[in-house]
Write a protein that holds these residues in place. Structure first.
Motif, PDB file in Angstrom:
ATOM      1  N   GLY A 102       0.815  -1.247  -0.065  1.00  0.00           N
ATOM      2  CA  GLY A 102       0.112   0.129   0.001  1.00  0.00           C
ATOM      3  C   GLY A 102       0.986   1.230   0.116  1.00  0.00           C
ATOM      4  O   GLY A 102       1.709   1.267   0.754  1.00  0.00           O
ATOM      5  N   MET A 103       0.723   2.158  -0.731  1.00  0.00           N
ATOM      6  CA  MET A 103       1.464   3.390  -1.178  1.00  0.00           C
ATOM      7  C   MET A 103       0.858   4.595  -0.270  1.00  0.00           C
ATOM      8  O   MET A 103      -0.277   4.745  -0.440  1.00  0.00           O
ATOM      9  N   GLY A 104       1.500   5.219   0.633  1.00  0.00           N
ATOM     10  CA  GLY A 104       0.973   6.159   1.225  1.00  0.00           C
ATOM     11  C   GLY A 104       0.142   6.427   2.380  1.00  0.00           C
ATOM     12  O   GLY A 104      -0.325   7.118   2.839  1.00  0.00           O
ATOM     13  N   THR A 105       0.060   4.902   2.809  1.00  0.00           N
ATOM     14  CA  THR A 105      -0.836   4.537   4.000  1.00  0.00           C
ATOM     15  C   THR A 105      -0.465   4.611   5.244  1.00  0.00           C
ATOM     16  O   THR A 105      -1.112   4.472   6.169  1.00  0.00           O
ATOM     17  N   GLY A 106       0.813   4.787   5.544  1.00  0.00           N
ATOM     18  CA  GLY A 106       1.473   4.736   6.772  1.00  0.00           C
ATOM     19  C   GLY A 106       1.581   6.314   7.077  1.00  0.00           C
ATOM     20  O   GLY A 106       0.479   6.905   7.155  1.00  0.00           O
ATOM     21  N   VAL A 107       2.812   7.078   7.487  1.00  0.00           N
ATOM     22  CA  VAL A 107       3.089   8.328   7.737  1.00  0.00           C
ATOM     23  C   VAL A 107       2.458   9.240   6.975  1.00  0.00           C
ATOM     24  O   VAL A 107       2.129  10.371   7.215  1.00  0.00           O
ATOM     25  N   GLY A 108       2.327   8.721   5.446  1.00  0.00           N
ATOM     26  CA  GLY A 108       1.480   9.703   4.409  1.00  0.00           C
ATOM     27  C   GLY A 108       0.185  10.161   4.741  1.00  0.00           C
ATOM     28  O   GLY A 108      -0.156  11.024   4.398  1.00  0.00           O
ATOM     29  N   GLY A 109      -0.656   9.181   5.681  1.00  0.00           N
ATOM     30  CA  GLY A 109      -1.684   9.570   6.064  1.00  0.00           C
ATOM     31  C   GLY A 109      -2.977   9.110   5.009  1.00  0.00           C
ATOM     32  O   GLY A 109      -4.147   9.773   5.305  1.00  0.00           O
ATOM     33  N   VAL A 110      -2.739   8.422   4.061  1.00  0.00           N
ATOM     34  CA  VAL A 110      -3.778   8.232   2.934  1.00  0.00           C
ATOM     35  C   VAL A 110      -4.733   7.241   3.565  1.00  0.00           C
ATOM     36  O   VAL A 110      -4.013   6.114   3.735  1.00  0.00           O
ATOM     37  N   PRO A 111      -6.025   7.300   3.531  1.00  0.00           N
ATOM     38  CA  PRO A 111      -6.847   5.935   4.089  1.00  0.00           C
ATOM     39  C   PRO A 111      -6.453   4.972   2.991  1.00  0.00           C
ATOM     40  O   PRO A 111      -6.472   4.910   1.904  1.00  0.00           O
ATOM     41  N   GLU A 112      -6.321   3.760   3.549  1.00  0.00           N
ATOM     42  CA  GLU A 112      -6.084   2.509   2.691  1.00  0.00           C
ATOM     43  C   GLU A 112      -7.192   2.398   1.418  1.00  0.00           C
ATOM     44  O   GLU A 112      -6.804   1.886   0.561  1.00  0.00           O
ATOM     45  N   ALA A 113      -8.411   2.489   1.785  1.00  0.00           N
ATOM     46  CA  ALA A 113      -9.160   2.304   0.670  1.00  0.00           C
ATOM     47  C   ALA A 113      -9.014   3.375  -0.461  1.00  0.00           C
ATOM     48  O   ALA A 113      -9.169   3.000  -1.437  1.00  0.00           O
ATOM     49  N   LYS A 114      -8.625   4.489  -0.200  1.00  0.00           N
ATOM     50  CA  LYS A 114      -8.388   5.581  -1.165  1.00  0.00           C
ATOM     51  C   LYS A 114      -7.105   5.321  -1.956  1.00  0.00           C
ATOM     52  O   LYS A 114      -7.132   5.223  -3.249  1.00  0.00           O
ATOM     53  N   GLU A 142      -4.496  -7.183   7.217  1.00  0.00           N
ATOM     54  CA  GLU A 142      -5.775  -7.491   6.797  1.00  0.00           C
ATOM     55  C   GLU A 142      -6.504  -6.482   6.246  1.00  0.00           C
ATOM     56  O   GLU A 142      -7.034  -6.603   5.195  1.00  0.00           O
ATOM     57  N   SER A 143      -6.439  -5.066   6.968  1.00  0.00           N
ATOM     58  CA  SER A 143      -7.270  -4.259   6.264  1.00  0.00           C
ATOM     59  C   SER A 143      -6.689  -3.680   4.928  1.00  0.00           C
ATOM     60  O   SER A 143      -7.628  -3.307   3.999  1.00  0.00           O
ATOM     61  N   ALA A 147      -8.744  -4.017   1.484  1.00  0.00           N
ATOM     62  CA  ALA A 147      -8.924  -2.728   0.620  1.00  0.00           C
ATOM     63  C   ALA A 147      -8.406  -2.935  -0.942  1.00  0.00           C
ATOM     64  O   ALA A 147      -9.145  -2.585  -1.932  1.00  0.00           O
ATOM     65  N   PHE A 148      -7.236  -3.701  -0.946  1.00  0.00           N
ATOM     66  CA  PHE A 148      -7.064  -3.830  -2.399  1.00  0.00           C
ATOM     67  C   PHE A 148      -8.121  -4.983  -3.146  1.00  0.00           C
ATOM     68  O   PHE A 148      -8.264  -4.669  -4.302  1.00  0.00           O
ATOM     69  N   GLU A 149      -8.606  -5.958  -2.410  1.00  0.00           N
ATOM     70  CA  GLU A 149      -9.868  -6.842  -2.954  1.00  0.00           C
ATOM     71  C   GLU A 149     -11.111  -5.963  -3.250  1.00  0.00           C
ATOM     72  O   GLU A 149     -11.266  -6.001  -4.473  1.00  0.00           O
ATOM     73  N   GLU A 150     -11.315  -5.027  -2.509  1.00  0.00           N
ATOM     74  CA  GLU A 150     -12.456  -4.347  -2.799  1.00  0.00           C
ATOM     75  C   GLU A 150     -12.302  -3.082  -4.166  1.00  0.00           C
ATOM     76  O   GLU A 150     -12.943  -3.132  -4.886  1.00  0.00           O
ATOM     77  N   ALA A 151     -11.084  -2.654  -4.028  1.00  0.00           N
ATOM     78  CA  ALA A 151     -10.844  -1.855  -5.303  1.00  0.00           C
ATOM     79  C   ALA A 151     -10.550  -2.917  -6.588  1.00  0.00           C
ATOM     80  O   ALA A 151     -11.134  -2.335  -7.524  1.00  0.00           O
ATOM     81  N   LEU A 152     -10.042  -3.742  -6.385  1.00  0.00           N
ATOM     82  CA  LEU A 152     -10.057  -4.864  -7.491  1.00  0.00           C
ATOM     83  C   LEU A 152     -11.204  -5.128  -8.053  1.00  0.00           C
ATOM     84  O   LEU A 152     -11.742  -4.930  -9.324  1.00  0.00           O
ATOM     85  N   SER A 153     -12.165  -5.391  -7.277  1.00  0.00           N
ATOM     86  CA  SER A 153     -13.535  -5.888  -7.633  1.00  0.00           C
ATOM     87  C   SER A 153     -14.235  -4.852  -8.323  1.00  0.00           C
ATOM     88  O   SER A 153     -15.275  -5.022  -9.109  1.00  0.00           O
ATOM     89  N   ARG A 154     -14.125  -3.375  -7.623  1.00  0.00           N
ATOM     90  CA  ARG A 154     -14.765  -2.409  -8.226  1.00  0.00           C
ATOM     91  C   ARG A 154     -14.415  -1.791  -9.630  1.00  0.00           C
ATOM     92  O   ARG A 154     -14.862  -1.347 -10.375  1.00  0.00           O
ATOM     93  N   LEU A 155     -13.080  -1.858  -9.654  1.00  0.00           N
ATOM     94  CA  LEU A 155     -12.309  -1.362 -11.137  1.00  0.00           C
ATOM     95  C   LEU A 155     -11.947  -2.363 -11.898  1.00  0.00           C
ATOM     96  O   LEU A 155     -11.833  -1.973 -13.128  1.00  0.00           O
ATOM     97  N   ILE A 156     -11.954  -3.492 -11.698  1.00  0.00           N
ATOM     98  CA  ILE A 156     -11.412  -4.549 -12.894  1.00  0.00           C
ATOM     99  C   ILE A 156     -12.701  -5.696 -12.963  1.00  0.00           C
ATOM    100  O   ILE A 156     -13.073  -6.327 -12.146  1.00  0.00           O
ATOM    101  N   SER A 157     -13.141  -5.430 -14.252  1.00  0.00           N
ATOM    102  CA  SER A 157     -14.209  -6.460 -14.799  1.00  0.00           C
ATOM    103  C   SER A 157     -13.403  -7.841 -14.980  1.00  0.00           C
ATOM    104  O   SER A 157     -12.394  -7.842 -15.739  1.00  0.00           O
ATOM    105  N   PRO A 158     -13.995  -9.050 -14.431  1.00  0.00           N
ATOM    106  CA  PRO A 158     -13.790 -10.365 -14.724  1.00  0.00           C
ATOM    107  C   PRO A 158     -13.478 -10.622 -16.153  1.00  0.00           C
ATOM    108  O   PRO A 158     -14.367  -9.970 -16.856  1.00  0.00           O
ATOM    109  N   PRO A 159     -12.707 -11.298 -16.564  1.00  0.00           N
ATOM    110  CA  PRO A 159     -12.795 -11.809 -18.157  1.00  0.00           C
ATOM    111  C   PRO A 159     -13.949 -12.214 -18.590  1.00  0.00           C
ATOM    112  O   PRO A 159     -14.720 -12.981 -17.978  1.00  0.00           O
TER     113      PRO A 159
END
Length: 165
Positions: A102-114, A142-143, A147-159
Protein backbone atom coordinates in the motif's frame (compact mmCIF):
# COMPACT_ATOMS: atom_id res chain seq x y z
CA UNK A 1 9.82 -12.04 1.63
CA UNK A 2 8.03 -11.47 -1.69
CA UNK A 3 9.32 -13.60 -4.53
CA UNK A 4 9.18 -11.00 -7.29
CA UNK A 5 11.73 -9.56 -9.67
CA UNK A 6 11.24 -6.15 -8.02
CA UNK A 7 9.45 -4.76 -5.00
CA UNK A 8 8.35 -1.16 -4.62
CA UNK A 9 9.51 1.05 -1.79
CA UNK A 10 7.03 3.89 -1.14
CA UNK A 11 9.95 6.23 -0.62
CA UNK A 12 10.65 9.86 0.12
CA UNK A 13 12.65 12.08 -2.23
CA UNK A 14 15.74 11.91 -0.02
CA UNK A 15 15.99 8.11 -0.20
CA UNK A 16 15.91 7.80 3.60
CA UNK A 17 14.44 4.43 4.63
CA UNK A 18 13.60 5.23 8.24
CA UNK A 19 10.06 4.01 8.79
CA UNK A 20 7.16 1.86 7.68
CA UNK A 21 7.58 -0.37 4.64
CA UNK A 22 10.87 1.34 3.73
CA UNK A 23 12.39 0.42 7.08
CA UNK A 24 11.17 -3.16 6.77
CA UNK A 25 12.78 -3.38 3.31
CA UNK A 26 16.05 -1.91 4.62
CA UNK A 27 16.16 -4.25 7.62
CA UNK A 28 15.64 -7.32 5.45
CA UNK A 29 17.63 -6.21 2.40
CA UNK A 30 20.53 -4.43 4.09
CA UNK A 31 21.71 -0.89 4.66
CA UNK A 32 23.19 -0.82 1.14
CA UNK A 33 19.66 -0.36 -0.23
CA UNK A 34 19.31 2.95 1.58
CA UNK A 35 22.84 3.99 0.61
CA UNK A 36 22.09 3.31 -3.06
CA UNK A 37 18.75 5.16 -2.89
CA UNK A 38 20.35 8.17 -1.19
CA UNK A 39 23.04 8.25 -3.87
CA UNK A 40 20.29 8.75 -6.48
CA UNK A 41 18.50 11.46 -4.45
CA UNK A 42 16.77 13.75 -4.77
CA UNK A 43 14.12 11.59 -6.40
CA UNK A 44 11.10 13.77 -7.20
CA UNK A 45 7.58 12.57 -6.50
CA UNK A 46 6.37 11.23 -9.84
CA UNK A 47 9.67 9.54 -10.67
CA UNK A 48 11.31 6.31 -9.54
CA UNK A 49 14.77 4.79 -9.41
CA UNK A 50 15.98 1.20 -9.39
CA UNK A 51 18.52 -0.31 -7.00
CA UNK A 52 19.64 -3.84 -6.24
CA UNK A 53 17.58 -5.96 -3.89
CA UNK A 54 20.47 -6.59 -1.52
CA UNK A 55 19.61 -9.59 0.66
CA UNK A 56 15.94 -9.61 -0.43
CA UNK A 57 14.46 -12.40 -2.53
CA UNK A 58 13.64 -9.71 -5.08
CA UNK A 59 16.56 -8.79 -7.34
CA UNK A 60 15.60 -5.11 -7.40
CA UNK A 61 13.91 -2.40 -5.37
CA UNK A 62 12.04 0.37 -7.15
CA UNK A 63 12.11 3.50 -4.99
CA UNK A 64 9.01 5.52 -5.90
CA UNK A 65 8.56 8.56 -3.65
CA UNK A 66 5.10 9.35 -2.37
CA UNK A 67 6.49 12.30 -0.38
CA UNK A 68 9.29 14.83 -0.67
CA UNK A 69 10.38 14.78 2.97
CA UNK A 70 10.40 11.84 5.39
CA UNK A 71 7.17 11.46 7.43
CA UNK A 72 5.28 14.03 5.34
CA UNK A 73 1.48 13.91 5.07
CA UNK A 74 0.44 13.56 1.44
CA UNK A 75 -2.58 13.64 -0.84
CA UNK A 76 -4.02 10.84 -2.94
CA UNK A 77 -2.47 12.31 -6.10
CA UNK A 78 0.99 11.42 -4.78
CA UNK A 79 -0.07 7.77 -4.49
CA UNK A 80 -1.17 7.76 -8.13
CA UNK A 81 2.05 9.49 -9.27
CA UNK A 82 4.28 7.09 -7.33
CA UNK A 83 2.39 4.03 -8.59
CA UNK A 84 2.68 5.16 -12.20
CA UNK A 85 6.36 6.02 -11.76
CA UNK A 86 7.11 2.55 -10.35
CA UNK A 87 5.31 0.88 -13.26
CA UNK A 88 7.20 3.01 -15.79
CA UNK A 89 10.50 2.19 -14.06
CA UNK A 90 9.70 -1.53 -14.25
CA UNK A 91 8.87 -1.22 -17.95
CA UNK A 92 12.08 0.71 -18.69
CA UNK A 93 14.16 -1.98 -16.99
CA UNK A 94 12.20 -4.86 -18.54
CA UNK A 95 11.06 -6.13 -15.16
CA UNK A 96 8.33 -8.74 -15.54
CA UNK A 97 7.15 -9.21 -11.93
CA UNK A 98 6.62 -6.30 -9.55
CA UNK A 99 5.16 -6.28 -6.02
CA UNK A 100 3.52 -3.20 -4.51
CA UNK A 101 2.69 -2.52 -0.88
CA UNK A 102 0.00 0.00 0.00
CA UNK A 103 1.47 3.36 -1.02
CA UNK A 104 1.15 6.40 1.26
CA UNK A 105 -0.96 4.60 3.85
CA UNK A 106 1.50 4.84 6.74
CA UNK A 107 2.96 8.17 7.76
CA UNK A 108 1.61 9.65 4.51
CA UNK A 109 -1.84 9.43 6.07
CA UNK A 110 -3.80 8.33 2.99
CA UNK A 111 -6.74 6.07 3.93
CA UNK A 112 -6.12 2.51 2.74
CA UNK A 113 -9.32 2.31 0.68
CA UNK A 114 -8.48 5.52 -1.21
CA UNK A 115 -4.87 4.44 -1.78
CA UNK A 116 -6.02 1.05 -3.08
CA UNK A 117 -8.45 2.65 -5.56
CA UNK A 118 -5.76 5.05 -6.79
CA UNK A 119 -3.21 2.26 -7.16
CA UNK A 120 -5.56 -0.19 -8.89
CA UNK A 121 -6.71 2.60 -11.21
CA UNK A 122 -3.12 3.36 -12.21
CA UNK A 123 -2.30 -0.33 -12.68
CA UNK A 124 -5.39 -0.83 -14.82
CA UNK A 125 -4.62 2.19 -17.01
CA UNK A 126 -0.99 1.14 -17.36
CA UNK A 127 -1.88 -2.41 -18.35
CA UNK A 128 -4.36 -1.14 -20.93
CA UNK A 129 -1.68 1.13 -22.45
CA UNK A 130 1.50 -0.89 -22.16
CA UNK A 131 1.17 -4.19 -20.37
CA UNK A 132 3.62 -5.83 -18.03
CA UNK A 133 4.19 -9.33 -16.73
CA UNK A 134 2.76 -9.87 -13.24
CA UNK A 135 1.79 -7.16 -10.77
CA UNK A 136 1.20 -8.21 -7.17
CA UNK A 137 -0.56 -5.96 -4.65
CA UNK A 138 0.58 -6.88 -1.17
CA UNK A 139 -1.66 -5.99 1.76
CA UNK A 140 0.70 -5.49 4.71
CA UNK A 141 -2.10 -6.34 7.11
CA UNK A 142 -5.69 -7.53 6.81
CA UNK A 143 -7.25 -4.09 6.28
CA UNK A 144 -4.94 -3.24 3.34
CA UNK A 145 -5.55 -6.69 1.87
CA UNK A 146 -9.31 -6.06 2.02
CA UNK A 147 -8.88 -2.58 0.54
CA UNK A 148 -7.01 -4.05 -2.46
CA UNK A 149 -9.66 -6.76 -2.93
CA UNK A 150 -12.48 -4.20 -2.87
CA UNK A 151 -10.70 -1.87 -5.29
CA UNK A 152 -9.98 -4.74 -7.66
CA UNK A 153 -13.60 -5.92 -7.61
CA UNK A 154 -14.85 -2.36 -8.26
CA UNK A 155 -12.38 -1.37 -10.97
CA UNK A 156 -11.47 -4.57 -12.80
CA UNK A 157 -14.09 -6.56 -14.68
CA UNK A 158 -13.47 -10.32 -14.73
CA UNK A 159 -12.64 -11.71 -18.19
CA UNK A 160 -15.79 -12.24 -20.25
CA UNK A 161 -17.89 -9.80 -18.20
CA UNK A 162 -18.47 -6.54 -19.98
CA UNK A 163 -19.41 -3.45 -18.01
CA UNK A 164 -22.89 -2.13 -18.76
CA UNK A 165 -23.34 1.41 -20.04
Amino acid sequence: EMDAEAIVNPANSRGVMGGGVALAIRRKGGRELEDKAKAKAPIPVGSAVLTTGGRLKARHVIHAPTMAMPAERIGIENVALATRAALECARRHRIETIAFPGMGTGVGGVPEAKAAVAMVGEVKAFLEEVGLGRIVLVGYGESMHRAFEEALSRLISPPGEEEED
